[in-house]
Design an enzyme around this catalytic site. Structure first.
Site, PDB file in Angstrom:
ATOM      1  N   HIS A 116       7.652   3.248  20.088  1.00 22.87           N
ATOM      2  CA  HIS A 116       8.160   3.438  21.496  1.00 22.87           C
ATOM      3  C   HIS A 116       8.507   4.656  21.976  1.00 22.87           C
ATOM      4  O   HIS A 116       9.193   4.925  23.103  1.00 22.87           O
ATOM      5  CB  HIS A 116       9.289   2.475  21.943  1.00 22.87           C
ATOM      6  N   HIS A 187       8.678  -3.566  28.266  1.00 23.56           N
ATOM      7  CA  HIS A 187       9.429  -4.373  27.054  1.00 23.56           C
ATOM      8  C   HIS A 187      10.200  -5.478  27.555  1.00 23.56           C
ATOM      9  O   HIS A 187      11.391  -5.577  27.035  1.00 23.56           O
ATOM     10  CB  HIS A 187      10.261  -3.522  25.944  1.00 23.56           C
ATOM     11  N   GLU A 326       4.324  -7.589  25.392  1.00 25.87           N
ATOM     12  CA  GLU A 326       4.004  -6.076  25.526  1.00 25.87           C
ATOM     13  C   GLU A 326       2.695  -6.003  25.758  1.00 25.87           C
ATOM     14  O   GLU A 326       1.908  -5.677  24.574  1.00 25.87           O
ATOM     15  CB  GLU A 326       4.731  -5.480  24.588  1.00 25.87           C
TER      16      GLU A 326
END
Length: 362
Positions: A116, A187, A326
């Site tokens: 991420h 997210h 996502e």
């Protein structure tokens, strides 16, 4: 509608989100549609901190996991709670990739892998914010060359729009001054029963995913390189079924993800087209969520590692009390040339669009 009225709908106060981080001011921005439903967003990480939508009886409840103050939103113990993700969503094996003949080493922040965007991804940055109307918010960020090990300076614009049809539309745009990689997503942790203390698990939530194939992972959550059929596996959501039905199945992939933490290959006619990705329905409230995206994949994550952190309005979030969809390119794409490319070149524009449409079914 003035801001105080909007705050009442969400049960949040703007002053609780106002501080200065590295010289940049944070705040709360509330989008309200003609029905009086609302979405609240902070420019710290672009986090969605409230989504107020009705159940089948018209009762509003907050259906997203977030925070009610800036200090909790900045808590490093829960860095990905309903935030924007970049420069690269999901994982890159060992934080390494080769681009234009040069190997790059990114920050390693998830076991042996990059996750991420690294230790200080875009989820922990203060974005410039401009609320264009009661229903539209624009966020901007400039990611400098070398940030978390990435090449190229990237200029990013993300627009949130909350329509009168209860659609939360997210438009992502980015440009670079040097060839780089990019894979943005949001997210968001959805809890359609409404957050509470404790928030209910998603086991009984009915889920459909428009995917004939999924991406299997190894024990470190990196793709094995295969693309497998969902047929005959716990990953077959082509027809709606409760999320909890197979979440503890005696299956290697379920064990590797400690539940669902896998990317599904969305069925599409053409790359980049807006397509239906997933739908969930909470059977008691009747609330539904449909996901549409231009991205090739959607990571379904069932909040497998949470230990009950506190959220907004006194809520707590036990394990598997939320589900994420996502929208993204596939994990470890820079190291898999046969996956859809995530390379962004100078002079090109990165664009993806994802829609989260809320509704009710009786």
């Amino acid at each position: 509608m003035d801001k105080k009225e909007a705050e009442k709908i969400c049960g949040l106060k703007s002053e609780n989100f106002q501080t200065t981080v590295n010289g940049k001011k944070t705040d709360l921005f509330i989008l309200v549609n003609s029905k009086g439903h609302a979405v609240a967003i902070t420019n710290y990480g672009g986090a969605i901190v409230s989504v107020m939508v009705p159940d089948k009886n018209g009762k509003l409840a907050d259906v997203i996991q977030g925070h009610d103050n800036i200090n909790d939103a900045m808590d490093p113990a829960a860095p990905y709670k309903s935030v924007l993700i970049g420069r690269f969503g999901n994982r890159i094996a060992k934080g390494k990739f080769t681009l234009h003949g040069k190997e790059y080493q990114l920050a390693v922040n998830n076991g042996v892998n990059h996750l991420h965007g690294g230790n200080h991804g875009w989820n922990s940055r203060v974005w410039e914010a401009h609320q264009m109307s009661q229903q539209r918010l624009a966020l901007n960020y400039v990611s400098p060359y070398g940030e978390e090990g990435y090449t190229g300076e990237v200029k990013v614009n993300v627009e949130y729009t909350f329509t009168d049809d209860d659609e939360l539309m997210i438009d992502y745009l980015a440009t670079t001054n040097k060839r780089t990689i990019i894979n943005m997503t949001n997210h968001a942790f959805f809890s359609l029963a409404g957050i509470g203390n404790p928030t209910a698990t998603v086991d009984n939530v009915e889920c459909q995913v428009n995917a004939d194939f999924f991406i299997p992972i190894d024990e470190t959550s990196i793709p094995t390189g295969e693309i497998l059929k969902v047929e005959g596996t716990p990953f077959d959501f082509r027809k709606a079924k409760p999320i909890g039905q197979d979440i503890n199945a005696d299956d290697e992939q379920i064990k590797n993800g400690s539940g669902y933490d896998h990317c599904f290959v969305i069925n599409k006619h053409e790359p980049g087209e807006m397509a239906f990705a997933a739908k969930i329905k909470e059977p008691v409230s009747g609330r539904t969520l449909e996901v549409y995206t231009t991205e090739p994949g959607v990571q379904m994550y069932t909040d497998n590692f949470t230990d009950g952190p506190k959220g907004q309005k006194g809520a707590t979030f036990p394990r598997r009390s939320g589900v994420c969809f996502e929208a993204e390119h596939f994990p470890d794409s820079p190291n898999r040339p046969y996956f859809p490319s995530c390379v962004l070149k100078q002079g090109e524009q990165y664009h993806q669009k994802t829609i989260y449409k809320f509704g009710v079914e009786y």
